[in-house]
Design an enzyme around this catalytic site. Structure first.
Site: not given
Ligand code: NAD
Ligand code: UDP
Length: 313
Positions: A13, A39, A59, A100, A146
């Site tokens: 991601g 991602g 997953d 998990n 969320y």
């Molecule tokens: P993103 O959507 O780019 O990344 C999330 C990643 O998780 C993706 O690669 C997606 O394919 C993967 N994913 C989703 N469901 C999955 C599953 N069931 N099994 C395996 N992989 C799975 O978002 P991001 O901005 O990179 O966020 C990353 C983390 O940081 C998240 O947990 C998000 O909640 C947290 N976060 C991000 C922000 C922000 O502003 N970017 C703010 C607060 C929290």
């Protein structure tokens, strides 16, 4: 320095790919586990040549086993458009994914860090948000899959620590932006930059008076790694964000100025439960991690604009 084997869930991601890169640069072995829901392989394509990088399609809703020293649990869609697309899958990813990964941490005695969020504060009645504030979250709204999923994951992290002595750590991440955000992500920074680069109107939801505090991704990664490297008594939660607060109108004007775009601003309805204000109190991060953000909005936006120029023009 000791070479560690580190698992990053959500490693393909936006944030995860920067984290994998940083950990490899720090001399560690990295396993990325991702189901590519939001991602992309392109985000980590440049790491595939590295013999210390492994990329697994999986997953986190299903158990995964690997001998690792540390786990960063990031798997979860983060933009409202993506996490609301399949709300049930979102909450399963947060809750079952946490169970998990905590189970794995317990079994292999790994340290585990949860990427929690400022969304646990909901539409906050306390400003700026300190970690001691319990939040103001709607449990039945469109953002709940969320917000409540992440709140439940925090509960699990605390209970695995208290009941099983798992070495858990929680950070609450505030709005983060930078290169490798998904172009169709729907988050405000990527939306505004793409609209400005295409000379289309910038879509402000509501009147644009709501605020957010935007953090550049490099600052977040530094804070995350520092948190993981604290001793086992530091559990958190710890806010990681940039306390400089902007209205969405200010952000839109800044993006138009920096892109030199001829775009205008247009107003759309405000989505349900959209928080009115958000700004982290980072005193805890400063004292525990000796951390504060270095990249301010204009500098970070310029780097992000450069990235989007390359991929969309
Ligand atoms: P993103 O959507 O780019 O990344 C999330 C990643 O998780 C993706 O690669 C997606 O394919 C993967 N994913 C989703 N469901 C999955 C599953 N069931 N099994 C395996 N992989 C799975 O978002 P991001 O901005 O990179 O966020 C990353 C983390 O940081 C998240 O947990 C998000 O909640 C947290 N976060 C991000 C922000 C922000 O502003 N970017 C703010 C607060 C929290
Ligand atoms: N927003 C906006 N225009 C957009 C996308 C978002 O005005 O094209 C607003 C949104 O309503 C919210 C803020 O920008 O008030 C931040 O939205 P984002 O989805 O980036 O993050 P979050 O709401 O989760 O903080």
């Amino acid at each position: 320095m000791l070479k560690k084997r580190i698992l990053v869930t959500g490693g393909a991601g936006f944030v995860g790919s920067h984290l994998c890169e940083k950990l490899l640069n720090n001399g560690h072995e990295v396993i990325s586990v991702d189901n590519y829901f939001t991602g992309a392989k392109q985000n980590i394509a440049h790491l595939l040549e590295n013999p210390y990088f492994e990329n697994i399609r999986h997953d986190v809703g299903f158990p995964y086993y690997a001998e690792v020293d540390e786990i960063y649990n990031l798997a979860c869609p983060a933009s409202p458009v993506h996490y609301q697309f399949d709300a049930i899958q979102t909450i399963k990813t947060s809750v079952v994914g946490a169970i998990n990964m905590l189970g794995l941490a317990k079994r292999v005695k790994a340290k585990i860090l949860q990427a929690s969020t400022s969304e646990v504060y909901g539409d906050p009645a306390v400003h700026p948000q300190t970690e001691s504030y319990w939040g103001n979250v709607n449990p039945i709204g469109i953002r709940s899959c969320y917000d409540e999923g992440k709140r439940c994951a925090e509960t699990l992290f605390m209970d695995y620590h208290r009941m099983n002595g798992v070495k858990t750590k929680i950070i609450r991440i505030f709005n983060t932006y930078g290169p490798r955000m998904h172009p169709n992500d729907g988050r405000v920074v990527s939306n505004f930059i793409i609209q400005a680069l295409k000379n289309e109107d910038l879509t402000i939801f509501g009147e644009g008076t709501q605020t957010r505090s935007f953090q550049y991704v490099d600052d977040l990664i530094e804070g995350m790694v520092r948190m993981m490297n604290t001793d086992d008594t530091v559990i958190g939660p710890v806010n990681i964000g940039n306390p400089n607060e902007f209205t969405m109108l200010e952000l839109a004007r800044k993006v138009i100025e920096l892109t030199g775009s001829s775009s205008k601003i247009t107003f759309r309805p405000l989505p349900m439960d959209d928080p009115k204000q958000r700004k982290p109190d980072i005193s805890r991060a400063k004292s525990l991690l000796d951390w504060e953000p270095n990249v301010q909005l204009e500098e970070g936006l310029k780097k992000t604009i450069e990235y989007f120029e390359k991929i969309i023009l």
